[in-house]
Design an enzyme around this catalytic site. Structure first.
Site, mmCIF file in Angstrom:
data_model
loop_
_atom_site.group_PDB
_atom_site.id
_atom_site.type_symbol
_atom_site.label_atom_id
_atom_site.label_comp_id
_atom_site.label_asym_id
_atom_site.label_seq_id
_atom_site.Cartn_x
_atom_site.Cartn_y
_atom_site.Cartn_z
ATOM 1 N N HIS A 1 33.658 30.887 51.879
ATOM 2 C CA HIS A 1 32.616 30.529 50.923
ATOM 3 C C HIS A 1 31.448 29.853 51.641
ATOM 4 C CE1 HIS A 1 35.249 31.442 47.502
ATOM 5 N NE2 HIS A 1 36.210 30.946 48.254
ATOM 6 N N THR B 1 39.758 30.794 64.571
ATOM 7 C CA THR B 1 38.417 30.958 64.028
ATOM 8 C C THR B 1 37.576 31.968 64.803
ATOM 9 O OG1 THR B 1 37.535 29.150 65.382
ATOM 10 C CG2 THR B 1 38.412 28.562 63.215
ATOM 11 N N ASP C 1 40.640 40.633 50.509
ATOM 12 C CA ASP C 1 39.558 41.210 49.715
ATOM 13 C C ASP C 1 38.939 42.413 50.422
ATOM 14 O OD1 ASP C 1 40.138 38.578 48.741
ATOM 15 O OD2 ASP C 1 38.283 38.656 47.586
ATOM 16 N N ARG D 1 42.301 28.048 71.111
ATOM 17 C CA ARG D 1 41.666 28.423 72.376
ATOM 18 C C ARG D 1 42.728 28.973 73.321
ATOM 19 N NH1 ARG D 1 38.546 23.885 70.866
ATOM 20 N NH2 ARG D 1 36.291 24.313 70.964
ATOM 21 N N ALA E 1 52.120 27.521 67.092
ATOM 22 C CA ALA E 1 52.334 27.007 65.739
ATOM 23 C C ALA E 1 51.267 25.991 65.357
ATOM 24 C CB ALA E 1 53.718 26.366 65.646
#
Length: 198
Positions: free
Chosen positions: A123, A173, A101, A188, A168
């Protein structure tokens, strides 16, 4: 704040219910771009694998930039495609999904395993806020000489440095520094690598 500004600043926004003509026009433009992406992805995914000229032509239409000597195994799925820049010598295995987006930047000499998912959009946590499609979008950047393992998810706002391996099944984040191996959920850094001397 306009729809375009909210999208590009990482703020919460919805893609419908506008009264401002500028927002209405931009939402219509986005809807057109999403449909274009679906059509091109569908066309690519149905193309004969022997027809490399046609496949390359579609990829150059789909993405904002698609680098030299780059290749994607079908199927591939994008939200917009034209918000994504892919560098030279890129390879992606089956089932690449890019929710773009806002901008996704992928460097040179990057490899993706199968089932890699990149999403700039998330969201709100509050369910009431999600009822009408509230969302936010934050750009993703991936450097040069990166290997992303199979079934990796890369979430909104992440930057992955150069000379990086993501193990994998990892969920990325947070930012990952140059010259490192990262894995896990959330990913990490577990090892540091020697820098590449160019």
């Amino acid at each position: 704040m306009s729809l375009k500004e909210a999208m590009n600043h990482g703020d919460i926004y919805e893609e419908s219910g506008f009264s401002d003509p500028v927002d209405i026009a931009y939402a219509e433009q986005l809807a057109h771009e999403r449909l274009r992406s679906k059509r091109l992805s569908f066309k690519y995914n149905q193309t004969d694998p022997d027809d490399e000229d046609q496949r390359q032509s579609i990829l150059h239409q789909l993405f904002k930039y698609f680098g030299k000597h780059s290749f994607i195994e079908g199927p591939v799925y994008t939200s917009y495609g034209n918000h994504t820049t892919i560098g030279d010598d890129f390879y992606a295995n089956f089932n690449l999904t890019i929710v773009d987006d806002v901008s996704v930047e992928i460097g040179n000499h990057v490899m993706f395993g199968p089932n890699v998912m990149i999403s700039v959009t998330g969201h709100p946590l509050n369910g009431r806020d999600r009822r009408h499609g509230a969302q936010f979008s934050k750009s993703i950047n991936i450097g040069d000489d990166v290997w992303i393992g199979g079934n990796v998810s890369i979430l909104p706002g992440v930057s992955i440095g150069s000379n990086v391996v993501i193990g994998a099944g990892s969920v990325v984040t947070h930012d990952i520094a140059n010259d490192s191996v990262a894995l896990g959920t959330p990913a990490r850094i577990v090892k540091h690598l020697e820098p590449i001397h160019k």
